[in-house]
Design a protein around this motif. Structure first.
Motif, PDB file in Angstrom:
ATOM      1  N   SER A  12       0.867  -1.183   0.000  1.00 52.70           N
ATOM      2  CA  SER A  12       0.000   0.000   0.000  1.00 52.70           C
ATOM      3  C   SER A  12       0.899   1.226   0.000  1.00 52.70           C
ATOM      4  CB  SER A  12      -0.942   0.022   1.213  1.00 52.70           C
ATOM      5  OG  SER A  12      -0.225   0.233   2.408  1.00 52.70           O
ATOM      6  N   ILE A  13       0.292   2.344  -0.320  1.00 55.98           N
ATOM      7  CA  ILE A  13       0.982   3.625  -0.204  1.00 55.98           C
ATOM      8  C   ILE A  13       0.487   4.257   1.095  1.00 55.98           C
ATOM      9  CG2 ILE A  13       1.336   5.910  -1.205  1.00 55.98           C
ATOM     10  CD1 ILE A  13       0.965   4.627  -3.970  1.00 55.98           C
ATOM     11  N   GLY A 126       6.264  -0.992   0.532  1.00 57.98           N
ATOM     12  CA  GLY A 126       5.674   0.163   1.221  1.00 57.98           C
ATOM     13  C   GLY A 126       4.855  -0.306   2.405  1.00 57.98           C
ATOM     14  N   GLY A 127       3.630   0.169   2.482  1.00 56.24           N
ATOM     15  CA  GLY A 127       2.674  -0.387   3.417  1.00 56.24           C
ATOM     16  C   GLY A 127       2.581   0.233   4.782  1.00 56.24           C
ATOM     17  N   MET A 128       1.525  -0.242   5.488  1.00 56.54           N
ATOM     18  CA  MET A 128       1.222   0.206   6.840  1.00 56.54           C
ATOM     19  C   MET A 128       1.086  -1.021   7.733  1.00 56.54           C
ATOM     20  SD  MET A 128      -1.375   3.371   5.909  1.00 56.54           S
ATOM     21  CE  MET A 128      -2.382   2.466   4.732  1.00 56.54           C
ATOM     22  N   ALA A 156       6.116   0.380   6.023  1.00 54.44           N
ATOM     23  CA  ALA A 156       6.191  -0.802   6.883  1.00 54.44           C
ATOM     24  C   ALA A 156       7.172  -1.836   6.349  1.00 54.44           C
ATOM     25  CB  ALA A 156       4.803  -1.416   7.031  1.00 54.44           C
ATOM     26  N   ALA A 157       7.382  -1.875   5.040  1.00 55.74           N
ATOM     27  CA  ALA A 157       8.333  -2.843   4.465  1.00 55.74           C
ATOM     28  C   ALA A 157       9.738  -2.624   5.026  1.00 55.74           C
ATOM     29  CB  ALA A 157       8.342  -2.751   2.940  1.00 55.74           C
ATOM     30  N   LYS A 158      10.110  -1.382   5.246  1.00 56.79           N
ATOM     31  CA  LYS A 158      11.419  -1.072   5.827  1.00 56.79           C
ATOM     32  C   LYS A 158      11.509  -1.616   7.252  1.00 56.79           C
ATOM     33  CE  LYS A 158      15.364   1.313   6.167  1.00 56.79           C
ATOM     34  NZ  LYS A 158      16.553   0.994   5.402  1.00 56.79           N
TER      35      LYS A 158
END
Length: 193
Positions: A12-13, A126-128, A156-158
């Motif tokens: 997600s962005i 990306g993501g949350m 969130a990927a990081k």
């Protein structure tokens, strides 16, 4: 289609704190498009239809004339809220909702989606917070399968990248964190599955 196993995409962005404070929307977009290009001609791609990601997957799979290999999952909780492009996917799977409970509805969808196939790997872009739940469900249902958190897309990927133990060669693991040449990155990843 070949006998290659499907790939699961969690993406997600980010649009809310704390994830949107550390985000690269262009990197997320490019990574999603590159993943579609690297997968859908030869294998299925399965994802939950985040409204910012669905149009990207739709466009890329149409361009490649490979829409038949894309599966999108949506909870009926969002039936009147999802973008029209999501409703146009040939392989749209609706999952049941829990009345007035968004989080439980999402968990039902995620479990059904991630349990639907024998995946080769999961890719996180990306993501949350949903990425963390999808990662946990994926590890539970597919414990021997590979996780690829694309940390260079941030979000969130990081964080996921920083908190899971690498099972890859150091060079590959570093590429997930640093490489923004996503087409080459995914060609390398997919060729090793």
């Amino acid at each position: 289609m070949s006998n290659l196993k499907p790939i699961f995409l969690s993406a997600s962005i980010p649009d809310r704190p704390p994830f949107n404070e550390n985000v690269d929307p262009l990197a997320i977009r490019e990574a999603v498009l590159a993943l579609v290009a690297a997968t859908v001609r030869k294998r299925e791609l399965v994802f939950g239809g985040h409204p910012a990601i669905s149009p990207l997957v739709d466009h890329a799979s149409r361009t490649l004339k490979a829409q038949d290999n894309v599966w999108i999952y949506q909870s009926r909780f969002f039936e009147d809220k999802i973008p029209e492009v999501s409703k146009q996917f040939k392989n749209l799977v609706w999952t049941e909702k829990v009345d007035n409970n968004k989080l439980e509805s999402l968990t039902i969808m995620r479990r059904e989606m991630i349990g639907s196939r024998d995946f080769d790997a999961a890719v996180f872009i990306g993501g949350m917070e949903g990425i963390f739940e999808e990662c946990e469900i994926f590890k539970e249902l597919h414990p021997q399968k590979i996780l690829f958190p694309i940390a260079s897309t941030l979000g969130a990927a990081k964080e996921l990248y920083e908190n899971i133990e690498s099972i890859y060669e150091e060079q590959v693991w570093q590429q997930l964190n640093q490489n923004k040449h996503y087409r080459a990155l995914f060609r390398t990843i997919m060729s090793n599955l």
